[in-house]
Write an enzyme that holds these catalytic residues in place. Structure first.
Site, PDB file in Angstrom:
ATOM      1  N   GLU A 116       0.826  -1.204   0.000  1.00 32.44           N
ATOM      2  CA  GLU A 116       0.000   0.000   0.000  1.00 32.44           C
ATOM      3  C   GLU A 116       0.860   1.255   0.000  1.00 32.44           C
ATOM      4  O   GLU A 116       1.929   1.290   0.595  1.00 32.44           O
ATOM      5  CB  GLU A 116      -0.942  -0.031   1.206  1.00 32.44           C
ATOM      6  N   CYS A 129       3.437   8.413   1.452  1.00 34.04           N
ATOM      7  CA  CYS A 129       3.962   7.414   2.387  1.00 34.04           C
ATOM      8  C   CYS A 129       4.159   6.124   1.597  1.00 34.04           C
ATOM      9  O   CYS A 129       3.194   5.544   1.100  1.00 34.04           O
ATOM     10  CB  CYS A 129       2.950   7.230   3.516  1.00 34.04           C
ATOM     11  N   CYS A 136       6.685  -7.477   6.997  1.00 33.39           N
ATOM     12  CA  CYS A 136       7.828  -6.997   7.780  1.00 33.39           C
ATOM     13  C   CYS A 136       8.359  -8.162   8.597  1.00 33.39           C
ATOM     14  O   CYS A 136       7.577  -8.974   9.090  1.00 33.39           O
ATOM     15  CB  CYS A 136       7.360  -5.865   8.703  1.00 33.39           C
ATOM     16  N   CYS A 140       6.452  -5.604  15.766  1.00 37.57           N
ATOM     17  CA  CYS A 140       6.023  -4.602  16.751  1.00 37.57           C
ATOM     18  C   CYS A 140       4.566  -4.904  17.097  1.00 37.57           C
ATOM     19  O   CYS A 140       3.728  -5.071  16.203  1.00 37.57           O
ATOM     20  CB  CYS A 140       6.192  -3.208  16.187  1.00 37.57           C
ATOM     21  N   CYS A 143       1.501  -2.859  15.660  1.00 31.56           N
ATOM     22  CA  CYS A 143       1.504  -2.525  14.225  1.00 31.56           C
ATOM     23  C   CYS A 143       0.826  -3.626  13.412  1.00 31.56           C
ATOM     24  O   CYS A 143       1.153  -4.806  13.540  1.00 31.56           O
ATOM     25  CB  CYS A 143       2.941  -2.343  13.752  1.00 31.56           C
ATOM     26  N   GLU A 197      10.419  -2.499   7.006  1.00 30.35           N
ATOM     27  CA  GLU A 197      11.519  -1.810   7.688  1.00 30.35           C
ATOM     28  C   GLU A 197      12.532  -1.403   6.608  1.00 30.35           C
ATOM     29  O   GLU A 197      13.265  -2.262   6.093  1.00 30.35           O
ATOM     30  CB  GLU A 197      12.136  -2.752   8.734  1.00 30.35           C
ATOM     31  N   SER A 228      11.868   6.262   8.116  1.00 30.24           N
ATOM     32  CA  SER A 228      11.535   5.857   9.486  1.00 30.24           C
ATOM     33  C   SER A 228      12.051   4.449   9.749  1.00 30.24           C
ATOM     34  O   SER A 228      11.785   3.523   8.989  1.00 30.24           O
ATOM     35  CB  SER A 228      10.013   5.888   9.678  1.00 30.24           C
ATOM     36  N   HIS A 252       8.822   5.057  20.887  1.00 33.36           N
ATOM     37  CA  HIS A 252       7.644   4.432  21.503  1.00 33.36           C
ATOM     38  C   HIS A 252       7.717   4.018  22.974  1.00 33.36           C
ATOM     39  O   HIS A 252       6.697   3.631  23.528  1.00 33.36           O
ATOM     40  CB  HIS A 252       7.170   3.218  20.707  1.00 33.36           C
ATOM     41  N   ASN A 327      -3.580   3.935  16.268  1.00 26.32           N
ATOM     42  CA  ASN A 327      -4.656   3.619  15.328  1.00 26.32           C
ATOM     43  C   ASN A 327      -5.025   2.156  15.472  1.00 26.32           C
ATOM     44  O   ASN A 327      -4.172   1.285  15.324  1.00 26.32           O
ATOM     45  CB  ASN A 327      -4.200   3.900  13.892  1.00 26.32           C
ATOM     46  N   CYS A 370      -1.374   5.450  10.032  1.00 25.36           N
ATOM     47  CA  CYS A 370      -0.126   4.787  10.441  1.00 25.36           C
ATOM     48  C   CYS A 370      -0.406   3.440  11.066  1.00 25.36           C
ATOM     49  O   CYS A 370      -1.240   3.334  11.966  1.00 25.36           O
ATOM     50  CB  CYS A 370       0.591   5.576  11.522  1.00 25.36           C
TER      51      CYS A 370
HETATM   52  N1  SAH Z   1       9.149   0.061   9.861  1.00 27.33           N
HETATM   53  C1  SAH Z   1       9.381   1.437  10.008  1.00 27.33           C
HETATM   54  C2  SAH Z   1       8.472   2.293   9.156  1.00 27.33           C
HETATM   55  C3  SAH Z   1       7.021   1.926   9.053  1.00 27.33           C
HETATM   56  S1  SAH Z   1       5.971   2.209  10.408  1.00 27.33           S
HETATM   57  C4  SAH Z   1       9.271   1.828  11.457  1.00 27.33           C
HETATM   58  O1  SAH Z   1       8.818   1.033  12.256  1.00 27.33           O
HETATM   59  O2  SAH Z   1       9.690   2.936  11.788  1.00 27.33           O
HETATM   60  C5  SAH Z   1       5.627   3.950  10.431  1.00 27.33           C
HETATM   61  C6  SAH Z   1       5.267   4.481  11.812  1.00 27.33           C
HETATM   62  O3  SAH Z   1       3.933   4.109  12.207  1.00 27.33           O
HETATM   63  C7  SAH Z   1       6.185   3.943  12.882  1.00 27.33           C
HETATM   64  O4  SAH Z   1       6.568   4.928  13.803  1.00 27.33           O
HETATM   65  C8  SAH Z   1       5.300   2.934  13.550  1.00 27.33           C
HETATM   66  O5  SAH Z   1       5.778   2.635  14.824  1.00 27.33           O
HETATM   67  C9  SAH Z   1       3.967   3.611  13.532  1.00 27.33           C
HETATM   68  N2  SAH Z   1       2.851   2.715  13.789  1.00 27.33           N
HETATM   69  C10 SAH Z   1       2.794   1.405  13.524  1.00 27.33           C
HETATM   70  N3  SAH Z   1       1.590   0.890  13.904  1.00 27.33           N
HETATM   71  C11 SAH Z   1       0.874   1.923  14.399  1.00 27.33           C
HETATM   72  C12 SAH Z   1      -0.456   2.036  14.915  1.00 27.33           C
HETATM   73  N4  SAH Z   1      -1.275   0.988  14.957  1.00 27.33           N
HETATM   74  N5  SAH Z   1      -0.870   3.241  15.315  1.00 27.33           N
HETATM   75  C13 SAH Z   1      -0.052   4.322  15.213  1.00 27.33           C
HETATM   76  N6  SAH Z   1       1.198   4.276  14.729  1.00 27.33           N
HETATM   77  C14 SAH Z   1       1.665   3.093  14.320  1.00 27.33           C
HETATM   78 FE1  SF4 Z   2       7.699  -3.413  10.915  1.00 28.50          FE
HETATM   79 FE2  SF4 Z   2       7.716  -0.758  11.436  1.00 28.50          FE
HETATM   80 FE3  SF4 Z   2       5.477  -2.223  11.802  1.00 28.50          FE
HETATM   81 FE4  SF4 Z   2       7.559  -2.534  13.443  1.00 28.50          FE
HETATM   82  S1  SF4 Z   2       6.305  -0.648  13.183  1.00 28.50           S
HETATM   83  S2  SF4 Z   2       6.337  -4.202  12.524  1.00 28.50           S
HETATM   84  S3  SF4 Z   2       9.261  -2.270  12.034  1.00 28.50           S
HETATM   85  S4  SF4 Z   2       6.493  -1.847   9.853  1.00 28.50           S
END
Ligand code: SAH
Ligand code: SF4
Length: 393
Positions: A116, A129, A136, A140, A143, A197, A228, A252, A327, A370
């Site tokens: 996406e 974006c 990935c 996390c 996420c 990532e 990021s 975080h 989110n 996000c």
């Molecule tokens: N993998 C990279 C980039 C993609 S994530 C990274 O982790 O930095 C982009 C951003 O969205 C990151 O800061 C991530 O931690 C955040 N993110 C992921 N899931 C989220 C959620 N459910 N709500 C808000 N932010 C989130």
């Molecule tokens: Fe991967 Fe970034 Fe999501 Fe963590 S926050 S699972 S590194 S996409």
């Protein structure tokens, strides 16, 4: 995942594909790679550099996808090029437009996988974006992408192709023969904050961003590109040296115990090691502030004490703290902090002298915010139970 499970870079990089009867895609090649390819296809060495410049402009400045319109090249040469090469970007399968103007593209790449790409229009900018991987390897716990196993790395063509398909959709290529429009750009900023990532796909991301920054093409300033990372410490200095874009880090949490659960890569490189790499970044990249992304999770990382600890940790690093209200996604094991709590947290940081913007969730109605991205077609997904177990809940 248990604490001592190594986080491996279990990544399949597919060879540069040779589409349609072996014709090579010119999109995504570095200047040097394009030069070599043109020479291999019979371009005299002496002319190769000039030809790269001409073709580069057609592809990245004017947005053409075939060789016929390249009128400053001889007809025979254009025919030769068409025999050997294609100009190909990934296909847009669907486009959703949110009530707030955010556009989410579902993009199909080779092998039938999907990623996406999200376009977020704002008054002073338009941010795209983009994704760097299908899924990935990291997990996390907050996420949505992290619940999808890694399928593969995107190629440089697929990464820069996301910028090109957004420009197609937004009509941001100048008409052939006309001077480029002077008005504000629609895609003025790129953030590598989609799926994946980026620092686990370093070369392809670097090559694609070099194309985005190249003055003869899309020509975005390195200060308008933000990468990021969740904290792949060994690649941070390299990002400064080889890309030079702005850096955001998914921070975080303010203790290793909590960060281990939220961002499991912390078990490999902890907060102290991450901060050490971040301290060196601005000087190495000659850039300004680092963005600390901080997702606000109710009762998990959102106390006044966390805010104060965060300030102590980042002291001395030129920083901006981007607070991201969590989110939700189907099955997510957390709740968003209350607005009052988020504002109180922001206030403590602001009073310590840091910008602390609260990121307005965009495109929530189309699951484009996000951390909500995940391709519906990928079947290798984890269950809620697995996510909770990995998060130690
Ligand atoms: N993998 C990279 C980039 C993609 S994530 C990274 O982790 O930095 C982009 C951003 O969205 C990151 O800061 C991530 O931690 C955040 N993110 C992921 N899931 C989220 C959620 N459910 N709500 C808000 N932010 C989130
Ligand atoms: Fe991967 Fe970034 Fe999501 Fe963590 S926050 S699972 S590194 S996409």
């Amino acid at each position: 995942m248990t604490p001592d499970t190594p986080i491996t870079q279990d990544v399949l990089t597919i060879p540069r594909k040779l589409p349609e009867a072996g014709r090579q895609n010119l999109v995504g090649l570095t200047r040097q790679e394009m030069r070599d390819a043109l020479i291999a296809a019979g371009t005299p060495e002496k002319q190769a550099k000039m030809r790269v410049g001409q073709i580069w402009q057609w592809i990245y400045q004017k947005g053409v996808r075939s060789f016929e319109p390249m009128t400053n090249l001889a007809k025979d040469y254009r025919a030769t090029l068409s025999e050997h090469f294609v100009i190909e970007i990934p296909e847009v399968v669907s486009r959703q437009v949110s009530d707030d103007g955010t556009r989410k593209y579902l993009v199909r790449i080779a092998g039938g996988h999907e990623v996406e790409t999200v376009y977020i229009p704002e008054t002073d900018r338009g941010t795209l974006c983009i994704s760097s991987q299908v899924g990935c390897t990291l997990t996390c716990s907050f996420c949505h992408t992290g619940t999808q196993k890694l399928v593969r790395n995107l190629t440089a063509a697929e990464i820069i192709g996301q910028v090109m398909l957004a420009r197609d959709d937004l009509g941001e290529w100048p008409e052939p023969g006309r001077a480029p429009k002077n008005e504000q750009r629609l895609v003025s900023n790129i953030v590598l904050m989609g799926m994946g990532e980026p620092l686990y796909n370093f070369e392809a991301v670097r090559n694609a961003m070099k194309i985005a920054m190249d003055n003869e093409g899309i020509s975005l300033s390195r200060r308008r590109i933000t990468l990021s990372t969740s904290g792949v410490v060994p690649e941070i200095a390299r990002t400064a040296e080889e890309i030079g874009c702005l850096l955001a880090v998914s921070f975080h949490a303010t203790t290793d115990a909590v960060r281990d659960k939220l961002v499991p890569i912390n078990k490999r490189w902890n907060i102290a090691e991450l901060l050490e790499a971040l301290r060196a970044y601005p000087k190495l990249s000659n850039s300004e502030r680092i963005t600390f992304e901080y997702v606000m999770l109710k009762g998990v990382n959102d106390s006044d004490e966390d805010a104060r600890r965060l300030i102590r940790l980042i002291s001395g690093i030129p920083a901006k703290i981007n607070l991201i209200p969590f989110n939700e996604w189907p099955g997510s094991p957390y709740e968003r902090s209350d607005w009052k709590r988020i504002r109180a947290f922001a206030d403590i940081i602001y009073k310590a002298g840091y910008a602390s913007p609260i990121r307005t969730p965009r495109g929530e109605d189309i699951m484009a915010a996000c951390g909500q991205l995940k391709s519906a077609t990928e079947r290798a997904r984890k269950s809620r139970r697995e996510i909770a177990a990995e998060a130690g809940l």
